[in-house]
Write an enzyme that holds these catalytic residues in place. Sequence first.
Site, PDB file in Angstrom:
ATOM      1  N   GLU A 217      -9.778   5.655   3.250  1.00 53.87           N
ATOM      2  CA  GLU A 217     -10.559   4.390   3.602  1.00 53.87           C
ATOM      3  C   GLU A 217      -9.598   3.457   4.067  1.00 53.87           C
ATOM      4  O   GLU A 217      -8.645   3.174   3.497  1.00 53.87           O
ATOM      5  CB  GLU A 217     -11.846   4.072   2.569  1.00 53.87           C
TER       6      GLU A 217
ATOM      7  N   LYS B 103       0.849  -1.324  -0.143  1.00 49.46           N
ATOM      8  CA  LYS B 103      -0.078  -0.052   0.002  1.00 49.46           C
ATOM      9  C   LYS B 103       0.778   1.220   0.066  1.00 49.46           C
ATOM     10  O   LYS B 103       0.454   2.267  -0.573  1.00 49.46           O
ATOM     11  CB  LYS B 103      -1.065   0.047   1.331  1.00 49.46           C
TER      12      LYS B 103
ATOM     13  N   SER C  18       1.851  -9.331  -1.203  1.00 47.03           N
ATOM     14  CA  SER C  18       1.422  -8.297  -0.972  1.00 47.03           C
ATOM     15  C   SER C  18       1.650  -7.671   0.371  1.00 47.03           C
ATOM     16  O   SER C  18       1.535  -6.433   0.673  1.00 47.03           O
ATOM     17  CB  SER C  18       0.058  -8.135  -1.421  1.00 47.03           C
TER      18      SER C  18
END
Lengths: 265, 398
Positions: free
Chosen positions: B114, B92, B381
């Site tokens: 969010e 991210k 990830s």
Amino acid sequence: MTAVSDALAKAKADNRAALIGYLPVGYPSVELSIAAMRALVEGGVDVVEVGVPYSDPVMDGPVIQRATEHAVRAGVGLRDALQAVHAVAEAGAAAVTMGYWNQVERFGVARFATELSAAGGAGAITPDLIPEEAGEWIAASDAAQLDRVFLVAPSSTDARIVSTAAATRGFLYATAVMGVTGARDRVGTAAETLVGRVRTLAPDLAVCVGLGVSNGEQAAEVAGFADGVIVGSALVRCLLDAPDEAGVAAVRTLAADLAAGVRRR
Amino acid sequence: MPAENVPDLSGHFGPYGGRFVPEALVAAIDELTAAFHETQADPEFRAELDRLLRDYTGRPSPLTDAPKFGEHAGGARVLLKREDLNHTGSHKINNVLGQALLTQRIGKKRVIAETGAGQHGVATATAAALLGLECVVYMGEEDTRRQALNVARMRLLGAEVVPVTTGSRTLKDAINEAMRDWVTNVETTNYVFGTVAGPHPFPMMVRDYQRIIGDEARAQVLERCGRLPDVVVACVGGGSNAIGIFTAFVPDEGVRLVGFEAGGDGVDTGRHAASITGGAPGVLHGARSYLLQDENGQTIESHSISAGLDYPGVGPEHSYLHDIGRAEYRPITDAQAMEAFSLLSRTEGIIPAIESAHALAGALQLGRDLGPDAIILVNLSGRGDKDVETASTYFGLV
């Protein structure tokens, strides 16, 4: 000429602004919500916005969310909204739907236009559909001779006001303040500025102001510069406070106060 | 349109994507689109972003051979792209640093975000602390419970975390609330969106900030193996890590791209988050894409053991890649994901995020089909520190 254009022209001939009232179908029940819409008409509303409850209402504040969440859980959808449109038209006011785009897509855009027209509806307000994405709706609403109401905001550029007005039929919906729906103590000053810009850029189109009006006094203030005054959350609040016949009566009383407001000059 | 040339100027990936937003946001997203294009062509901006990605995030992330895990995948050679080793523990941060710098560029001082699992929220809170921005993170109340550790991390970093109590109280509702904030405060606030969904330019912008994963991995695999992988796999919720690793390989026609969606209890049970496998095209959160919806067009609540994949929509480019046949999408159940979670921990000493465990479970399936000559590139990830409590309950460890 649709019933909406008719209502706006009639109000203009009376030298006043039109009054547009929003209520979602399905709160507290489909039956009572339709009774409340009839009460709006009895109270003096010229145009009824029939809200279509949606699971993800990103433009709505807490009041409308509470009512529509309840309706969504009860399985209320576009079909019920068409029933309400029919009832409003029968009661003698112009009816438009107000709902998020996915429900129309799922229903079928052409089918929606046909059935809305058959129910006596004058058109639709599409708050999350901008003209650039509206090709299919523009074609379908042309075919069915329906009004299509797009929105402008204080942040809209002049170029966008011009292009949005060109795609609009019926009236242009000016969001008075930045933000989600909800009654406010003061009507934003941004509204008058926005309406002024619209009048210069699109002089032939009626412009109605929404978001924030909650009583006759504020309605009179907005009626001083707009072609129509749109009221939503304050009406929904009546039903949240009394989800029964008493709430319906409160809707009628508030509608009458607002109707007197738009006639005060 | 060839898959490498999307989106078009108005943000469409074939019939998907676009901008289904209130007019009040159009000026802001136009400004953001223009600033994004400008900064992508600005060597100074790129140099600053590259510097942060290197010195702050720790890029390039390594490529790790996972031979003992591969034994369970039909003996295939499994290579892990280690986004779990990034600062803040997931992919991210790649996107967030780009968007946070962009926020500075357009002169805004407040960011909102969010978050589902909390990884995007933590990354945004981190970047906000680094660059001196005010930060508010919306998180479904259900997720604040599932991912309590990440709530604490965000607050330590100085962010305000707002639990969202509407709807299903998960990621979908957190996005609704963040959009409401943005409509209200758009003059001062930039929305740092976490995935390749939402209105244009987000699907394009987030992809372009995340494509570094695949750009690095493609070169690393070529260098180590002397050839491209047979298949590239990733988990898909909104789909940012998957797009991030797929993009570099899209023109390589011989490389299969497979995204693994959260199958929850099983797609046939209705309790899942597999938007492409079990959904239909529609409009949600500003774009047209596959989504879980009922016959009235109401969004159906999704279910997954993984908070980060528990989302009823998916990015529009995935819908497009699916329809043109360039990528495949398959469901992985909670149970299959947790088995892979446990297996990677024991065989390789790497505790993956439960999200990433869906990709690992997919690699096990593909390896068994393809056999020992196959090379499978997996996007790992995120790391599983945040999932220890969930896993502990699931496996009855304490």
